[in-house]
Design an enzyme around this catalytic site. Structure first.
Site, PDB file in Angstrom:
ATOM      1  N   GLU A 388      10.363 -31.052  26.207  1.00 21.14           N
ATOM      2  CA  GLU A 388      10.221 -29.605  26.335  1.00 21.14           C
ATOM      3  C   GLU A 388       8.734 -29.283  26.317  1.00 21.14           C
ATOM      4  OE1 GLU A 388      11.911 -30.660  23.386  1.00 21.14           O
ATOM      5  OE2 GLU A 388      13.873 -30.759  24.352  1.00 21.14           O
ATOM      6  N   TYR A 400       2.876 -33.847  33.645  1.00 18.24           N
ATOM      7  CA  TYR A 400       4.222 -34.434  33.677  1.00 18.24           C
ATOM      8  C   TYR A 400       4.736 -34.557  35.112  1.00 18.24           C
ATOM      9  CZ  TYR A 400       4.191 -33.526  28.646  1.00 18.24           C
ATOM     10  OH  TYR A 400       3.862 -33.507  27.309  1.00 18.24           O
TER      11      TYR A 400
END
Length: 429
Positions: A388, A400
């Protein structure tokens, strides 16, 4: 890069989220133009509002977006597209009402950018927030800036002041709305703007165009350091229930500003470390005390709700937890933590010390964890990695995505201090 078709879907989504009344009188609609458009100085124009013989209509230039933002993550691209749409629609609404304030804002910003083009630009090493009386919006902006700056652009001081001092009592509804978002300015002491205070700061940010005009009149020649916080005035609400929306606008502006400062080269001055002096090491219960202390210090600096010493020690004792630290000498400059549950690896945190950022340490930590994950995948023990991340944390999301993570959902109000949605991301191995 976001394709023209994808940008069209983003624009349609942004329009569908708006009340239909906003488009009244916009007989030419909103048009996504595939080409780029540039002004006389060569700067890219993102959008235009037209009111002429052809009618009233908006043009958004996809080519300009890709020229400026072609390499940024799709979510950030979408936010900038949405912001431009809102800007041009505000032109439309104010045109119907006969209000020219946004045109004045645009014209003044053009003057500022012309001067900046002719020189080296502006370095923001300190920032002053200004409103009418320093009892509400400006101190809220300062509190939000300090909350984010400690993580994103440490070393940049902030202050607030009022054009006039009407009293020293803080606006309680504004303070309460800021506290909900994690900022506390209850200890703030109101102050009136002086020439000495004005001269101390590199950038001065006002809440309204009128305040900006007042400053430019008081301090001639300061066009390059005085800015409006947003494209339209952030006004002091007349009714109590309006404070929530006003403070949320301030929060959004400051959040974006600190992200920009974090991304700018030279916005922070990290201590340089040679890559040869850094060792990425997996930690366990035998980790030296200095390493543990430096990880806890990084936690306290980087997160509003840091883990406790006891939580960290439990993770170090758990063989299913993977904690890697970037060690230099006897200290950890950064770390990444994750836990394996069945066939999933959940990343908890990735953090780097404020003074050692911008040296690809976070990237090296993530690469090491991915190396471990792929080894577990070869042994049939792992299928995917989950995490998250705050919705506003564009640099982390970009990192990411670079390594193949994809957004799979959102978790409403997952984070606190400030309250914010989480972006859920997965990487299938």
């Amino acid at each position: 890069m976001v394709s023209y078709k994808e940008a069209g879907k983003m624009l349609d989504k942004a329009m569908e989220a708006l009340p239909s009344g906003i488009f009244d009188g916009l007989n030419g609609g909103v048009n996504l133009i595939e080409d780029a458009k540039q002004d006389d100085r060569g700067g890219y124009i993102l959008g235009l509002y037209h009111n002429n013989m052809m009618g009233r209509y908006v043009e958004i230039f996809y080519g300009s977006f890709t020229a400026l933002y072609g390499d940024i993550p799709p979510m950030q691209f979408e936010r900038r597209l949405k912001s431009t749409l809102h800007h041009e629609l505000t032109h439309h609404i104010e045109s119907l009402a006969g209000d020219k304030s946004l045109e004045q804002w645009d014209e003044l910003q053009d003057i500022i950018w012309e001067e900046m083009d002719a020189e080296e630009g502006i370095f923001i090493g300190s920032i002053l927030f200004v409103d009418d009386d320093d009892t509400a919006l400006a101190p809220a902006a300062k509190a939000f800036f300090e909350m984010y700056a400690s993580q994103r652009c440490p070393g940049i001081p902030a202050e607030s002041a009022g054009l006039f001092l009407a009293g020293d009592k803080l606006q309680s509804d504004c303070r309460a709305a800021a506290e909900v978002l994690g900022a506390d300015f209850s200890a703030h002491r109101c102050k009136e703007l002086s020439e000495e205070l004005f001269e101390k700061f590199d950038a001065v940010m006002c809440m309204t165009l009128a305040q900006m005009d007042e400053l430019l009149e008081r301090f001639p020649g300061s066009e390059r350091k005085v800015f409006c916080a947003d494209e339209t005035d952030i006004l002091r609400p007349k009714l109590r229930f309006g404070w929530k929306k006003a403070v949320e606008r301030i929060h959004a502006v400051v959040n974006e500003e600190t992200l920009e400062l974090q991304l700018e080269d030279g916005s922070a001055s990290p201590n340089r470390v040679s890559p040869e002096d850094i060792e990425i090491t997996r930690l366990d219960a035998s980790a030296p005390k200095g390493i543990i202390e430096s990880i806890l210090e990084i936690e306290n600096c980087c997160f509003s709700l840091p883990i406790s010493r006891e939580q960290l020690l439990r993770q170090l004792e758990n063989e299913n937890c993977f904690i890697y630290a970037a060690v230099c000498g006897k200290l950890a400059l950064g770390y990444i933590s994750a836990q394996k549950v069945l066939d999933e690896l959940d990343i908890f945190n990735v953090a780097v010390s404020n003074t050692f950022r911008r040296q690809h340490i976070g990237q090296a930590l993530l690469e090491k964890l991915l190396e471990t994950a792929r080894a577990l995948r070869q042994d049939g023990k792992l299928e995917r990695i989950t995490l998250e991340v705050r919705f506003s944390n564009d640099p982390a999301i970009a990192l990411y995505q670079k390594y193949g993570f994809e957004e799979v959902g959102r978790r409403k109000n997952y984070y606190e201090k400030p309250r914010e949605d989480a972006v859920l991301m997965d990487l299938n191995l």
